[in-house]
Design an enzyme around this catalytic site. Structure first.
Site, PDB file in Angstrom:
ATOM      1  N   ASP A  69       6.414   9.471  14.772  1.00 24.17           N
ATOM      2  CA  ASP A  69       6.883   8.849  16.013  1.00 24.17           C
ATOM      3  C   ASP A  69       8.309   9.271  16.351  1.00 24.17           C
ATOM      4  OD1 ASP A  69       6.850   6.962  18.246  1.00 24.17           O
ATOM      5  OD2 ASP A  69       8.208   5.764  17.012  1.00 24.17           O
ATOM      6  N   CYS A 105      -8.612  -7.879   3.183  1.00 27.11           N
ATOM      7  CA  CYS A 105      -7.540  -7.856   2.178  1.00 27.11           C
ATOM      8  C   CYS A 105      -6.972  -9.258   2.007  1.00 27.11           C
ATOM      9  CB  CYS A 105      -6.415  -6.949   2.672  1.00 27.11           C
ATOM     10  SG  CYS A 105      -6.220  -5.467   1.746  1.00 27.11           S
ATOM     11  N   HIS A 106      -6.657  -9.607   0.777  1.00 28.90           N
ATOM     12  CA  HIS A 106      -5.998 -10.892   0.535  1.00 28.90           C
ATOM     13  C   HIS A 106      -4.552 -10.821   1.020  1.00 28.90           C
ATOM     14  CE1 HIS A 106      -9.329 -11.061  -2.341  1.00 28.90           C
ATOM     15  NE2 HIS A 106      -9.260 -12.360  -2.186  1.00 28.90           N
ATOM     16  N   MET A 145      -3.721  -1.448  -1.736  1.00 29.70           N
ATOM     17  CA  MET A 145      -3.783  -1.345  -0.277  1.00 29.70           C
ATOM     18  C   MET A 145      -2.394  -1.474   0.338  1.00 29.70           C
ATOM     19  SD  MET A 145      -6.805  -0.482   0.170  1.00 29.70           S
ATOM     20  CE  MET A 145      -6.555  -0.280   1.924  1.00 29.70           C
ATOM     21  N   GLU A 146      -1.546  -2.321  -0.258  1.00 28.76           N
ATOM     22  CA  GLU A 146      -0.178  -2.472   0.249  1.00 28.76           C
ATOM     23  C   GLU A 146       0.600  -1.166   0.089  1.00 28.76           C
ATOM     24  OE1 GLU A 146      -1.880  -6.414   0.003  1.00 28.76           O
ATOM     25  OE2 GLU A 146      -1.954  -4.698  -1.353  1.00 28.76           O
TER      26      GLU A 146
END
Length: 160
Positions: A131, A80-81, A116-117
């Site tokens: 969590d 990924c950039h 992707m972000e």
């Protein structure tokens, strides 16, 4: 009809980072969604649409974790950039099935997309919900993470 290829492999099948040097800078946005199913013992702890723990508000901390992760996507996914986000917004709501719906929308003005972000932001927010609630139950299920929409690149996408 054009032949589709994997963009992160060269002609010899070796991993490469996509060369975006010739691409045009455009405003790009992407929205991703993660869905988390909470068991009844966790849902019983809901107050005013959020879960409060000794660590704080589950949903507010999940939002912060998602934004922080979206900003680090280039460090987490090898090809990924690295991108500086113009904006990242995460919302968390319950649907009619009492599932936690996490939407992450990221935007940037750049030569490459931002999906992707958005996917990483939604995923990390879902993991943070897990969590923070796992002390109540391990029956929490992160059901899915998917791209909802993206704009500004070679082709726009919107899930029906």
């Amino acid at each position: 009809m054009s032949e589709e290829t994997l963009s992160h492999l060269d002609k010899d099948g070796r991993a490469v980072m996509v060369d975006v040097s010739e691409k045009t800078i455009t405003k790009r946005t992407a929205t991703a969604r993660s869905i988390v199913s909470l068991p009844d013992e966790v849902l019983a702890q809901l107050i005013d649409g959020d879960l409060q723990t000794k660590k704080g508000s589950v949903f507010q901390i999940a939002i912060i974790a998602g934004i922080m992760a979206a900003k680090k996507t280039g460090d987490l996914i090898p090809l990924c950039h690295p991108l500086g986000l113009d904006n990242c917004n995460i919302t968390i709501n319950l649907n009619e099935n009492n599932e936690v719906i996490i939407d992450c929308t990221a935007s940037i003005t750049a030569k490459t997309g931002i999906e992707m972000e958005a996917l990483v932001g939604a995923s990390m927010a879902a993991l943070t919900v897990y969590d923070m609630c796992k002390a109540l139950s391990h029956d929490i299920i992160i059901k899915e993470t998917k791209l909802i929409a993206k704009t500004g690149g070679k082709r726009d996408f919107k899930r029906a």
